[in-house]
Write a protein that holds these residues in place. Sequence first.
Motif, PDB file in Angstrom:
ATOM      1  N   THR A   6       1.092  -1.180  -0.119  1.00  0.00           N
ATOM      2  CA  THR A   6       0.044  -0.029   0.001  1.00  0.00           C
ATOM      3  C   THR A   6       0.835   1.358   0.055  1.00  0.00           C
ATOM      4  OG1 THR A   6      -0.111  -0.212   2.294  1.00  0.00           O
ATOM      5  CG2 THR A   6      -1.807  -0.941   1.265  1.00  0.00           C
ATOM      6  N   SER A   7       0.468   2.233  -0.739  1.00  0.00           N
ATOM      7  CA  SER A   7       1.265   3.455  -0.836  1.00  0.00           C
ATOM      8  C   SER A   7       0.742   4.575   0.309  1.00  0.00           C
ATOM      9  CB  SER A   7       1.080   4.053  -2.205  1.00  0.00           C
ATOM     10  OG  SER A   7      -0.041   4.251  -2.529  1.00  0.00           O
ATOM     11  N   THR A   8       1.816   5.383   0.711  1.00  0.00           N
ATOM     12  CA  THR A   8       1.481   6.272   1.664  1.00  0.00           C
ATOM     13  C   THR A   8       0.784   7.576   1.041  1.00  0.00           C
ATOM     14  OG1 THR A   8       3.056   5.457   3.237  1.00  0.00           O
ATOM     15  CG2 THR A   8       2.082   7.818   3.366  1.00  0.00           C
ATOM     16  N   PRO A   9      -0.236   7.992   1.343  1.00  0.00           N
ATOM     17  CA  PRO A   9      -0.886   9.233   0.442  1.00  0.00           C
ATOM     18  C   PRO A   9       0.076  10.245   0.608  1.00  0.00           C
ATOM     19  CG  PRO A   9      -2.523   8.239   2.159  1.00  0.00           C
ATOM     20  CD  PRO A   9      -1.295   7.533   2.386  1.00  0.00           C
ATOM     21  N   PRO A  10       0.039  11.196  -0.415  1.00  0.00           N
ATOM     22  CA  PRO A  10       1.067  12.155  -0.494  1.00  0.00           C
ATOM     23  C   PRO A  10       0.387  13.184   0.625  1.00  0.00           C
ATOM     24  CG  PRO A  10      -0.598  12.334  -2.371  1.00  0.00           C
ATOM     25  CD  PRO A  10      -0.774  11.122  -1.913  1.00  0.00           C
ATOM     26  N   LEU A  11       1.659  14.024   1.185  1.00  0.00           N
ATOM     27  CA  LEU A  11       1.326  14.972   1.900  1.00  0.00           C
ATOM     28  C   LEU A  11       0.347  16.165   1.530  1.00  0.00           C
ATOM     29  CD1 LEU A  11       4.588  15.538   4.109  1.00  0.00           C
ATOM     30  CD2 LEU A  11       2.428  14.097   4.748  1.00  0.00           C
ATOM     31  N   LEU A  12      -0.393  16.613   2.035  1.00  0.00           N
ATOM     32  CA  LEU A  12      -1.358  17.947   1.766  1.00  0.00           C
ATOM     33  C   LEU A  12      -0.448  19.447   1.719  1.00  0.00           C
ATOM     34  CD1 LEU A  12      -4.924  16.939   2.952  1.00  0.00           C
ATOM     35  CD2 LEU A  12      -3.969  16.861   0.677  1.00  0.00           C
ATOM     36  N   SER A  13       0.373  19.141   2.922  1.00  0.00           N
ATOM     37  CA  SER A  13       1.227  20.267   3.117  1.00  0.00           C
ATOM     38  C   SER A  13       2.437  19.803   3.996  1.00  0.00           C
ATOM     39  CB  SER A  13       0.450  21.423   3.935  1.00  0.00           C
ATOM     40  OG  SER A  13       0.623  21.185   5.232  1.00  0.00           O
ATOM     41  N   ASP A  14       3.429  20.379   4.512  1.00  0.00           N
ATOM     42  CA  ASP A  14       4.426  20.308   5.239  1.00  0.00           C
ATOM     43  C   ASP A  14       4.486  20.940   6.396  1.00  0.00           C
ATOM     44  OD1 ASP A  14       5.221  22.532   4.069  1.00  0.00           O
ATOM     45  OD2 ASP A  14       7.231  22.148   3.713  1.00  0.00           O
TER      46      ASP A  14
END
Length: 285
Positions: A6-14
């Motif tokens: 399973t892939s980790t969802p991309p960050l919405l912000s840092d």
Amino acid sequence: MSTPPTSTPPLLSDALVGRTLVIAVDRRAEELAAALERHGGTVLHAPAMSTIPNIDDETLLERTRDLIAHPPALGVVLTGVGFRGWIEAADAAGLGADLRTALAGTTLLARGPKAQGAVRGAGLEAAWVAASETAAEIEEHLRTLDLVGRRVAVQHHGSGADGLDEMLAARGADVVSLTVYRWGPTKDPAALRRSVELTGAGAVDAVVFTSAPGAAGWLDEAERAGTLAEIRRRAEHGEVVMASVGPVTAVPLEERGLPVLLAERMRMGSLVRTVVQHFGALAGP
């Protein structure tokens, strides 16, 4: 055939990268943690209280049957989780359809948008909603009504200690009191103790609260651990943020002299946005 990872969802912000946040939350904790992690935060789960449903409580079902036979003129809905739990308990007992029919002719008063949403989810409508999300505002509204001889059903929050039953009875109402869940002790006392120790030691950037009992319980643990004074000092100097979903939840924090970061709206999504915006602003452009 192997299962692909399973892939980790991309960050919405840092905005929360490098930040550690304690969520002193029982209900919807995983949802809240996931939302904060999507902005890079490291989340520690440390609920100070647990929610114990009373869905098998015979008293609740007995009073539900009574309300079906003799529907209330007014219904007071204090919590979304409690109202949904009541409907679920009625459904499980085969009383759901009859309860919805009985409440269809009831003037329902809701304590805030979450309670209103639960009412709508049951296919009903709230005639009035307390904007401040407080039982005090509901009480003030009820005092404007003629309650003599009128049947009023009150769905309480976990502690049930809000004084509405007594006020309604004093004004001549026929009160039916419903407690659908209650607050219990934390299920993970070690995590709770570790969270207050880490916060006092400066290893936590924010503590997030979504209920007043949870906030009070977390502060009580900090007092027992001897870290409350240091947490207050750090909060006053902006070294740790106490974030609250709304003014009701903030009361125990304010009573202990801690500054509070309030969500713009009394919703979990707004709470996440408020925390993210706070730390994003600290990070700068």
